[in-house]
Design a protein around this motif. Structure first.
Motif, short mmCIF file in Angstrom:
data_model
loop_
_atom_site.label_atom_id
_atom_site.label_comp_id
_atom_site.label_asym_id
_atom_site.label_seq_id
_atom_site.Cartn_x
_atom_site.Cartn_y
_atom_site.Cartn_z
N TRP A 116 -3.12 5.92 3.10
CA TRP A 116 -3.00 7.19 3.60
C TRP A 116 -2.89 8.21 2.96
CZ3 TRP A 116 0.09 2.38 4.12
CH2 TRP A 116 -0.56 1.23 4.95
N LYS A 117 -3.20 8.83 3.75
CA LYS A 117 -2.73 10.39 3.97
C LYS A 117 -1.83 11.33 4.50
CE LYS A 117 -6.52 11.15 1.39
NZ LYS A 117 -7.42 12.00 1.26
N GLU A 118 -0.92 11.37 4.60
CA GLU A 118 -0.13 12.68 5.63
C GLU A 118 -0.17 14.30 5.47
OE1 GLU A 118 2.17 15.18 7.25
OE2 GLU A 118 3.10 14.67 6.17
N GLU A 119 -0.94 14.70 5.49
CA GLU A 119 -1.54 16.46 5.11
C GLU A 119 -1.00 17.61 6.03
OE1 GLU A 119 -5.31 16.23 2.62
OE2 GLU A 119 -5.45 15.09 4.35
N ALA A 120 0.19 17.09 6.88
CA ALA A 120 0.13 17.99 7.70
C ALA A 120 1.57 18.76 7.39
CB ALA A 120 0.32 18.27 9.35
N SER A 121 2.98 17.86 6.94
CA SER A 121 4.12 18.40 6.83
C SER A 121 4.65 19.02 5.98
CB SER A 121 4.73 16.89 6.54
OG SER A 121 4.96 16.10 5.46
N ARG A 122 5.67 19.90 6.57
CA ARG A 122 6.21 20.69 5.73
C ARG A 122 7.57 20.68 5.55
NH1 ARG A 122 5.12 25.37 10.20
NH2 ARG A 122 6.09 23.90 11.16
N THR A 123 8.53 20.10 6.10
CA THR A 123 9.66 20.25 5.90
C THR A 123 9.72 17.96 5.76
OG1 THR A 123 10.25 19.41 8.52
CG2 THR A 123 10.50 21.94 7.27
N THR A 124 11.14 17.83 5.05
CA THR A 124 11.59 16.86 5.63
C THR A 124 11.27 15.77 6.88
OG1 THR A 124 13.20 16.61 3.60
CG2 THR A 124 13.11 14.96 4.32
N TRP A 125 11.42 16.65 8.03
CA TRP A 125 11.84 15.45 8.78
C TRP A 125 10.05 15.58 9.65
CZ3 TRP A 125 14.81 13.19 12.19
CH2 TRP A 125 14.28 12.98 13.81
N GLU A 126 9.81 16.82 9.19
CA GLU A 126 8.14 16.87 9.57
C GLU A 126 7.16 15.44 8.24
OE1 GLU A 126 5.69 19.88 9.20
OE2 GLU A 126 7.01 20.96 11.10
N ASN A 127 7.99 15.11 7.20
CA ASN A 127 7.58 13.98 6.62
C ASN A 127 7.75 12.83 7.27
OD1 ASN A 127 8.60 15.27 3.54
ND2 ASN A 127 7.04 15.69 3.73
N PRO A 129 1.30 -1.51 -0.02
CA PRO A 129 0.11 -0.16 -0.13
C PRO A 129 1.04 1.42 -0.40
CG PRO A 129 0.13 -0.56 1.88
CD PRO A 129 0.89 -2.16 1.63
N ILE A 130 0.30 2.48 -0.02
CA ILE A 130 0.90 3.42 -0.34
C ILE A 130 0.57 4.67 0.42
CG2 ILE A 130 1.35 5.67 -2.29
CD1 ILE A 130 0.83 3.62 -4.68
N LEU A 131 1.32 6.26 1.26
CA LEU A 131 0.98 6.51 1.47
C LEU A 131 2.08 8.00 0.68
CD1 LEU A 131 1.85 7.65 5.59
CD2 LEU A 131 2.74 8.59 3.84
N THR A 132 1.04 8.79 1.32
CA THR A 132 1.72 9.76 0.46
C THR A 132 1.46 10.79 0.98
OG1 THR A 132 -0.97 11.13 -0.36
CG2 THR A 132 -0.04 9.67 -2.02
N SER A 133 3.22 11.58 0.78
CA SER A 133 2.75 12.44 2.39
C SER A 133 3.76 14.35 2.55
CB SER A 133 4.03 12.21 3.28
OG SER A 133 4.93 13.52 4.15
N GLY A 134 3.07 15.35 2.46
CA GLY A 134 2.45 16.23 2.28
C GLY A 134 1.91 17.94 2.87
N GLY A 135 2.42 18.60 3.08
CA GLY A 135 1.19 19.71 4.03
C GLY A 135 0.24 20.37 2.82
N LEU A 136 0.40 21.06 3.33
CA LEU A 136 -0.45 22.22 2.42
C LEU A 136 0.74 23.29 2.07
CD1 LEU A 136 -3.62 23.90 4.89
CD2 LEU A 136 -3.62 22.28 2.83
N HIS A 137 0.62 23.67 0.67
CA HIS A 137 1.86 24.68 0.47
C HIS A 137 1.89 25.61 0.47
CE1 HIS A 137 5.42 24.29 -2.81
NE2 HIS A 137 4.81 25.35 -3.15
N TYR A 138 2.30 26.32 1.35
CA TYR A 138 2.04 27.87 1.93
C TYR A 138 0.87 28.35 2.05
CZ TYR A 138 6.38 28.96 -1.03
OH TYR A 138 7.46 28.24 -2.15
N GLY A 139 0.72 27.02 2.94
CA GLY A 139 -0.44 27.69 3.90
C GLY A 139 -1.74 26.88 3.00
N GLN A 140 -1.91 26.99 1.67
CA GLN A 140 -3.54 26.87 0.88
C GLN A 140 -4.00 26.14 0.88
OE1 GLN A 140 -4.88 29.98 0.07
NE2 GLN A 140 -3.38 31.10 1.43
N PRO A 141 -4.58 25.43 0.85
CA PRO A 141 -5.28 23.85 0.43
C PRO A 141 -5.39 23.74 -0.53
CG PRO A 141 -6.96 25.50 1.55
CD PRO A 141 -5.88 25.74 1.31
#
Length: 255
Positions: free
Chosen positions: A156-167, A123-135
């Motif tokens: 799964w979708k991880e939708e809050a990270s902004r950096t690689t560490w947060e990924n 299964p796949i998880l995608t990781s990446g949050g809001l780009h410059y705060g915009q949905p």
């Protein structure tokens, strides 16, 4: 976020090199020797960044993770529990599609993740949050494209990270409570060393699956010694990674 973005763009090339050229013009009369040094470093740095051969050599130093052999694609489920594909920004309101879409870099990662999922059944998880705060989030955009363009379903979708560490840390918060601690990690070859380090620090066993190698023969006339606009962007990515590789162990060493 805007202030952090501004500082980053000014301190990393080509921003810092353009500032040096501006300083060279500013001091051209009052301090001509300083102006000469600023001009030489600024112009020389931009020239080097524009050379495909410089990209090739720089990438060879950063791209230390080998490719994932095709012979291993079908057996990945024996060594991992999920595929994690990292976001890479988005194109805002693309006129062709009438919506936000993944960048070309993200599409390269998604294509590989879809193929690995098809061959292995993982299964796949995608990781990446809001780009410059915009949905919408990068993770959501990638999930939609993986389904519609590649026929791959994202679990799964991880939708809050902004950096690689947060990924890494936010993916861990999603997957590790379910018992998943072994992942196939998909990102660019030049980004993989920092990404792997982050995910291993977050408690994962990582199988690297890099794409988009730049440290290969540049296949340009004159062996890449003539300037090219694309090389400036690629050099910027490599310099950003070099800075990240140095900074991450300092910022996150106690975590």
């Amino acid at each position: 976020m805007p202030i952090r973005y501004l500082i980053k763009q000014l301190l990393l090339p080509p921003g810092i090199l353009l500032l040096l050229l501006l300083l060279a013009w500013w001091f051209r009369r009052s301090r001509p020797r300083l102006a000469g040094v600023c001009f030489a470093v600024g112009f020389g740095g931009l020239w080097i960044m524009s050379l495909p051969i410089a990209v090739e050599w720089g990438a060879r130093a950063i791209e230390t993770e080998p490719l994932l052999p095709q012979s291993q694609w079908t057996t990945l489920a024996q060594r991992a529990d999920a595929i994690v594909v990292l976001g890479s920004g988005r194109e805002r309101e693309d006129p062709t599609w009438g919506m936000d879409i993944p960048t070309g870099v993200a599409l390269e990662r998604m294509r590989f993740a879809a193929r690995l999922s098809k061959d292995s059944g993982l299964p796949i998880l995608t990781s990446g949050g809001l780009h410059y705060g915009q949905p919408p989030s990068e993770a959501a955009i990638m999930a939609d494209s993986l389904q519609s363009d590649f026929g791959a379903t994202v679990r799964w979708k991880e939708e809050a990270s902004r950096t690689t560490w947060e990924n890494a840390t936010m993916t861990a918060a999603l997957l590790q409570p379910t018992g998943i601690k072994r992942v196939v990690l998909v990102t660019q070859a030049w980004h993989m060393p920092r990404a792997r380090w982050s995910f291993e620090k977050a408690g994962f066993t990582v199988i690297p699956a890099p794409v988009g190698f730049l440290g290969v023969d540049n296949a340009r006339p004159f062996k890449g010694w003539l300037p090219e606009s694309k090389a400036v962007w690629q050099s910027g990515q490599l310099l950003n990674e070099a800075a990240g590789l140095l900074a991450y162990p300092l910022f996150y060493r106690s975590l």
